[in-house]
Design a protein around this motif. Structure first.
Motif, PDB file in Angstrom:
ATOM      1  N   ALA A  89       3.398   4.746  -3.072  1.00  0.00           N
ATOM      2  CA  ALA A  89       4.741   4.936  -4.095  1.00  0.00           C
ATOM      3  C   ALA A  89       4.303   4.909  -5.526  1.00  0.00           C
ATOM      4  O   ALA A  89       4.702   5.733  -6.170  1.00  0.00           O
ATOM      5  CB  ALA A  89       5.579   3.910  -3.612  1.00  0.00           C
ATOM      6  N   TYR A  90       3.484   4.187  -5.891  1.00  0.00           N
ATOM      7  CA  TYR A  90       2.777   4.268  -7.310  1.00  0.00           C
ATOM      8  C   TYR A  90       2.236   5.575  -7.796  1.00  0.00           C
ATOM      9  O   TYR A  90       2.748   6.243  -8.732  1.00  0.00           O
ATOM     10  CB  TYR A  90       1.962   3.091  -7.506  1.00  0.00           C
ATOM     11  CG  TYR A  90       2.683   1.694  -8.137  1.00  0.00           C
ATOM     12  CD1 TYR A  90       2.956   1.676  -9.298  1.00  0.00           C
ATOM     13  CD2 TYR A  90       2.335   0.574  -7.329  1.00  0.00           C
ATOM     14  CE1 TYR A  90       3.812   0.533  -9.546  1.00  0.00           C
ATOM     15  CE2 TYR A  90       3.154  -0.665  -7.745  1.00  0.00           C
ATOM     16  CZ  TYR A  90       3.601  -0.568  -8.924  1.00  0.00           C
ATOM     17  OH  TYR A  90       4.302  -1.833  -9.339  1.00  0.00           O
ATOM     18  N   LYS A  91       1.537   6.007  -6.755  1.00  0.00           N
ATOM     19  CA  LYS A  91       1.170   7.369  -7.096  1.00  0.00           C
ATOM     20  C   LYS A  91       1.966   8.533  -7.245  1.00  0.00           C
ATOM     21  O   LYS A  91       1.851   9.265  -7.981  1.00  0.00           O
ATOM     22  CB  LYS A  91      -0.016   7.764  -5.857  1.00  0.00           C
ATOM     23  CG  LYS A  91      -1.225   6.961  -5.964  1.00  0.00           C
ATOM     24  CD  LYS A  91      -2.230   7.393  -4.662  1.00  0.00           C
ATOM     25  CE  LYS A  91      -3.634   6.469  -4.911  1.00  0.00           C
ATOM     26  NZ  LYS A  91      -4.334   6.778  -3.722  1.00  0.00           N
ATOM     27  N   ASN A  92       2.995   8.316  -6.270  1.00  0.00           N
ATOM     28  CA  ASN A  92       4.104   9.548  -6.416  1.00  0.00           C
ATOM     29  C   ASN A  92       4.718   9.399  -7.602  1.00  0.00           C
ATOM     30  O   ASN A  92       5.254  10.230  -8.338  1.00  0.00           O
ATOM     31  CB  ASN A  92       5.240   9.095  -5.230  1.00  0.00           C
ATOM     32  CG  ASN A  92       4.668   9.330  -4.060  1.00  0.00           C
ATOM     33  OD1 ASN A  92       3.661   9.940  -3.612  1.00  0.00           O
ATOM     34  ND2 ASN A  92       5.313   8.641  -2.887  1.00  0.00           N
ATOM     35  N   TYR A  93       4.848   8.181  -8.512  1.00  0.00           N
ATOM     36  CA  TYR A  93       5.298   8.242  -9.839  1.00  0.00           C
ATOM     37  C   TYR A  93       4.448   8.404 -10.997  1.00  0.00           C
ATOM     38  O   TYR A  93       4.656   8.015 -12.016  1.00  0.00           O
ATOM     39  CB  TYR A  93       6.167   6.771  -9.885  1.00  0.00           C
ATOM     40  CG  TYR A  93       7.247   6.699  -8.907  1.00  0.00           C
ATOM     41  CD1 TYR A  93       8.253   7.538  -9.138  1.00  0.00           C
ATOM     42  CD2 TYR A  93       7.251   5.481  -8.042  1.00  0.00           C
ATOM     43  CE1 TYR A  93       9.279   7.434  -7.910  1.00  0.00           C
ATOM     44  CE2 TYR A  93       8.340   5.441  -7.061  1.00  0.00           C
ATOM     45  CZ  TYR A  93       9.233   6.246  -6.901  1.00  0.00           C
ATOM     46  OH  TYR A  93      10.340   6.253  -6.114  1.00  0.00           O
ATOM     47  N   GLY A  94       3.058   8.574 -10.722  1.00  0.00           N
ATOM     48  CA  GLY A  94       1.908   8.791 -11.714  1.00  0.00           C
ATOM     49  C   GLY A  94       1.541   7.650 -12.110  1.00  0.00           C
ATOM     50  O   GLY A  94       0.636   7.781 -13.321  1.00  0.00           O
ATOM     51  N   HIS A  95       1.551   6.524 -11.535  1.00  0.00           N
ATOM     52  CA  HIS A  95       0.826   5.214 -12.019  1.00  0.00           C
ATOM     53  C   HIS A  95      -0.373   5.157 -11.322  1.00  0.00           C
ATOM     54  O   HIS A  95      -0.680   5.535 -10.137  1.00  0.00           O
ATOM     55  CB  HIS A  95       1.700   4.159 -11.493  1.00  0.00           C
ATOM     56  CG  HIS A  95       2.908   3.798 -12.480  1.00  0.00           C
ATOM     57  ND1 HIS A  95       2.925   2.615 -13.376  1.00  0.00           N
ATOM     58  CD2 HIS A  95       3.921   4.499 -12.633  1.00  0.00           C
ATOM     59  CE1 HIS A  95       3.999   2.795 -13.875  1.00  0.00           C
ATOM     60  NE2 HIS A  95       4.818   3.795 -13.629  1.00  0.00           N
ATOM     61  N   THR A  96      -1.403   4.874 -12.142  1.00  0.00           N
ATOM     62  CA  THR A  96      -2.709   4.245 -11.540  1.00  0.00           C
ATOM     63  C   THR A  96      -2.647   2.662 -11.045  1.00  0.00           C
ATOM     64  O   THR A  96      -2.554   1.806 -12.126  1.00  0.00           O
ATOM     65  CB  THR A  96      -3.858   4.744 -12.670  1.00  0.00           C
ATOM     66  OG1 THR A  96      -3.824   6.079 -12.863  1.00  0.00           O
ATOM     67  CG2 THR A  96      -5.347   4.247 -11.944  1.00  0.00           C
TER      68      THR A  96
END
Length: 346
Positions: free
Chosen positions: A211-218
């Motif tokens: 889910a974090y990756k989907n929002y561009g978060h590392t």
């Protein structure tokens, strides 16, 4: 935490102010109110006139009525555990996420559980918008007493556009099924229903990471603590960091192995807590802050043994530890202050 004389304190990520913390208590002081509205205009300069118009009309808005917290959900035998968690999550969402830029409650994660639960009651009484940590405390309070439910923190540290963010949810485990309770701007970073989808802890964590990756978060770091005792008046502190994983630096297979390892450690701890079935297994673990990474940890737990002369052990400790109340039967003694003849440490 540094003290402040202006009534509020900024929380920064580098040079960027993420939000302010109210240090003046409630109701919100004039200086904190002014800082909240000014910060909002600073964040959205193109909407400054609209924000000012909303502020000028605050007194005209009708008061919002909130329902009572579901205090009686945990002991209700007519509800399944999944239904109980759903009702608790619904209540948390009704409080709504705090977008104001001013955190209304002064929180200290190092307080004992009893102090944190006092704060949780205060938050539910005020019924103000909240963020993830307030939702975490409410979830602990309302799930206390659900038999067979283990609760533990899952803390995330992420980076987006060079700004570091932190988030926390309450992980739950019932039988062999995992889930999560919490609040976030994004729905898939908060509630994970106890519907059988997550049969391993690693599966639950992978869902949050994706889910974090989907929002561009590392995702820089994930911390998972020990199970939290089912006792609202406990003077123990929460162990926030039983295991730490770095998904961006560690192969997925390796950190999944570490996650499965902490579950085995919980199982070993449960074996040695069986003689106190009325107390959560976390109550016999002193918070140490050590990171569980060694593969030999389960063997260390297996090597522990209880003292054979338990009654003599208690007699020796009575001169040094003040007991509140003790009940003794033919098999064992139980102390309400949780003084133990043998402490399991991780």
């Amino acid at each position: 935490m540094a003290t402040t004389t202006c009534g509020y304190e900024p929380i920064r990520s580098g040079d960027v102010i993420l939000f302010y913390i109210n240090r003046d208590g409630l109701p919100l002081s004039d200086r904190c109110t002014d800082r909240m509205w000014t910060f909002c205009m600073e964040q959205y300069p193109k909407n400054a006139l609209q924000i000012k118009s909303i502020r000028d009309r605050v007194s005209e808005y009708p008061s919002i009525a909130y329902g009572d917290p579901p205090y009686n959900v945990a002991p209700n035998p007519r509800l399944t555990v999944q239904e109980k968690l759903q009702q608790i999550q619904t209540y948390v969402q009704r409080l709504e996420y705090n977008y104001t830029g001013m955190q209304f409650f002064d929180l200290n994660a190092n307080r004992p559980i009893s102090g944190l639960m006092d704060t949780a009651r205060h938050i539910m009484t005020e019924s103000l918008p909240i963020k993830c940590f307030e939702a975490f405390l409410i979830a602990i309070y309302l799930t206390t007493g659900i038999i067979g439910l283990e609760r533990f923190n899952i803390s995330f540290k992420t980076r987006f556009n060079s700004i570091v963010y932190r988030h926390i949810v309450l992980g739950v485990k019932y039988g062999q099924i995992y889930g999560g309770l919490g609040l976030s701007r994004r729905t898939d970073l908060a509630y994970k229903p106890l519907n059988g989808k997550y049969e391993r802890l690693s599966t639950l964590i992978d869902d949050y990471v994706q889910a974090y990756k989907n929002y561009g978060h590392t995702v820089l770091r994930i911390r998972i603590g020990l199970p939290i005792i089912h006792d609202l008046k406990s003077y123990l502190t929460i162990n926030w960091n039983a295991i730490t994983i770095h998904p961006n630096k560690t192969d997925r297979i390796d950190y999944e192995r570490e996650l499965d390892k902490i579950v085995r450690v919980w199982r070993q701890m449960s074996i040695y807590a069986s003689y106190r079935s009325n107390v959560s297994l976390a109550s016999v673990v002193q918070p140490t802050g050590n990171i569980v990474t060694a593969a030999s940890l389960p063997n260390r737990l297996q090597s522990l043994s209880f003292r054979s002369n338990r009654e003599a052990s208690f007699n020796c400790r009575r001169s040094a530890v003040k007991k509140t109340a003790t009940t003794t039967d033919d098999s064992h003694a139980t102390d309400r202050d949780q003084s133990l003849p043998c402490a399991i440490r991780v």
